[in-house]
Scaffold this motif. Structure first.
Motif, mmCIF file in Angstrom:
data_model
loop_
_atom_site.group_PDB
_atom_site.id
_atom_site.type_symbol
_atom_site.label_atom_id
_atom_site.label_comp_id
_atom_site.label_asym_id
_atom_site.label_seq_id
_atom_site.Cartn_x
_atom_site.Cartn_y
_atom_site.Cartn_z
ATOM 1 N N ASP A 1 -7.360 114.100 21.485
ATOM 2 C CA ASP A 1 -7.655 112.782 22.034
ATOM 3 C C ASP A 1 -9.089 112.727 22.579
ATOM 4 O O ASP A 1 -9.806 111.752 22.358
ATOM 5 N N VAL A 2 -9.510 113.791 23.260
ATOM 6 C CA VAL A 2 -10.852 113.834 23.847
ATOM 7 C C VAL A 2 -11.926 113.785 22.759
ATOM 8 O O VAL A 2 -12.919 113.067 22.884
ATOM 9 N N VAL A 3 -11.738 114.554 21.691
ATOM 10 C CA VAL A 3 -12.762 114.611 20.639
ATOM 11 C C VAL A 3 -12.507 113.591 19.523
ATOM 12 O O VAL A 3 -13.227 113.550 18.539
ATOM 13 N N ARG A 4 -11.483 112.801 19.713
ATOM 14 C CA ARG A 4 -11.138 111.693 18.810
ATOM 15 C C ARG A 4 -10.902 112.132 17.364
ATOM 16 O O ARG A 4 -11.533 111.640 16.426
ATOM 17 N N VAL A 5 -10.006 113.122 17.237
ATOM 18 C CA VAL A 5 -9.522 113.523 15.915
ATOM 19 C C VAL A 5 -8.004 113.570 15.968
ATOM 20 O O VAL A 5 -7.413 113.597 17.053
ATOM 21 N N LEU A 6 -7.373 113.588 14.833
ATOM 22 C CA LEU A 6 -5.924 113.717 14.787
ATOM 23 C C LEU A 6 -5.523 115.126 15.220
ATOM 24 O O LEU A 6 -6.201 116.107 14.858
ATOM 25 N N ALA A 7 -4.454 115.228 15.988
ATOM 26 C CA ALA A 7 -3.972 116.542 16.438
ATOM 27 C C ALA A 7 -3.685 117.448 15.241
ATOM 28 O O ALA A 7 -3.926 118.653 15.298
ATOM 29 N N GLU A 8 -3.199 116.884 14.160
ATOM 30 C CA GLU A 8 -2.903 117.670 12.954
ATOM 31 C C GLU A 8 -4.191 118.267 12.372
ATOM 32 O O GLU A 8 -4.188 119.389 11.872
ATOM 33 N N ASP A 9 -5.286 117.517 12.444
ATOM 34 C CA ASP A 9 -6.568 118.026 11.952
ATOM 35 C C ASP A 9 -7.066 119.163 12.848
ATOM 36 O O ASP A 9 -7.573 120.175 12.359
ATOM 37 N N LEU A 10 -6.921 118.993 14.150
ATOM 38 C CA LEU A 10 -7.350 120.027 15.091
ATOM 39 C C LEU A 10 -6.500 121.290 14.912
ATOM 40 O O LEU A 10 -7.010 122.400 15.010
ATOM 41 N N ALA A 11 -5.235 121.107 14.614
ATOM 42 C CA ALA A 11 -4.337 122.249 14.421
ATOM 43 C C ALA A 11 -4.719 123.071 13.184
ATOM 44 O O ALA A 11 -4.304 124.218 13.059
ATOM 45 N N MET A 12 -5.524 122.506 12.305
ATOM 46 C CA MET A 12 -5.953 123.222 11.097
ATOM 47 C C MET A 12 -7.240 124.024 11.330
ATOM 48 O O MET A 12 -7.763 124.636 10.393
ATOM 49 N N TYR A 13 -7.743 124.045 12.546
ATOM 50 C CA TYR A 13 -8.944 124.818 12.894
ATOM 51 C C TYR A 13 -8.716 126.282 12.519
ATOM 52 O O TYR A 13 -7.740 126.899 12.936
ATOM 53 N N ASP A 14 -9.583 126.842 11.722
ATOM 54 C CA ASP A 14 -9.445 128.210 11.228
ATOM 55 C C ASP A 14 -10.041 129.190 12.235
ATOM 56 O O ASP A 14 -11.263 129.248 12.401
ATOM 57 N N LEU A 15 -9.181 129.947 12.896
ATOM 58 C CA LEU A 15 -9.634 130.884 13.925
ATOM 59 C C LEU A 15 -10.439 132.059 13.366
ATOM 60 O O LEU A 15 -11.065 132.797 14.129
ATOM 61 N N SER A 16 -10.427 132.231 12.048
ATOM 62 C CA SER A 16 -11.203 133.323 11.460
ATOM 63 C C SER A 16 -12.504 132.832 10.823
ATOM 64 O O SER A 16 -13.251 133.624 10.245
ATOM 65 N N SER A 17 -12.791 131.551 10.970
ATOM 66 C CA SER A 17 -14.007 130.991 10.358
ATOM 67 C C SER A 17 -15.267 131.422 11.099
ATOM 68 O O SER A 17 -15.213 131.903 12.234
ATOM 69 N N ARG A 18 -16.406 131.215 10.451
ATOM 70 C CA ARG A 18 -17.691 131.517 11.098
ATOM 71 C C ARG A 18 -17.877 130.656 12.341
ATOM 72 O O ARG A 18 -18.413 131.112 13.347
#
Length: 141
Positions: free
Chosen positions: A28-45
């Motif tokens: 909500d704070v960064v104005r993206v869908l929670a589902e999109d945020l949940a796809m954040y890749d913790l192993s990415s650069r």
């Protein structure tokens, strides 16, 4: 990741470790869908860069192999004589890492197991060798 690190003293290994309410709030704070945020890749650069920024901002550093050995020895000498419960050893290790301002090692379970094994080995008296027994009988002790 910042709040998770502040609260847990470590970075999450999986996005599923984040509480749903936290994901919803940040989305909500960064104005993206929670589902999109949940796809954040913790192993990415990007995630690696974020972890570096968080460590620097909070004054932490990544752990090294030398830290693992020091932590194993500390657990063996200071904690295991008092408590051998695995969960409490793990918690003591995480508290010590936070106190030392280091990110907990990935191999926490191995460190806990090694400390328990060392403590068990130190607590069990070694059997006497036949040479010890024969030396005692000849000297009369």
């Amino acid at each position: 990741m910042l709040k998770f690190f502040e609260l847990e003293g470590r970075f999450p290994q999986f996005m599923e470790k984040f509480p749903r309410a936290a994901v919803d709030y940040v989305a909500d704070v960064v104005r993206v869908l929670a589902e999109d945020l949940a796809m954040y890749d913790l192993s990415s650069r990007s995630a690696k860069g974020h972890r570096t920024q968080i460590r620097e901002a909070l004054g932490f550093r990544p752990s090294a192999r030398a830290d693992e050995e020091r932590l194993t020895a500390w657990l063996t000498d200071e904690v295991c004589p008092v408590d051998l419960v695995e969960d409490q050893l793990r918690e003591a290790l995480l508290v010590q890492c936070r106190s030392d301002r280091i990110e907990p090692p990935v191999r926490v379970e191995r460190i806990v197991a090694a400390a328990r094994a060392r403590a068990d080995a130190a607590a069990v008296p070694r059997p006497r060798s036949p040479a010890d027994t024969s030396a005692r009988t000849t000297t009369g002790t």
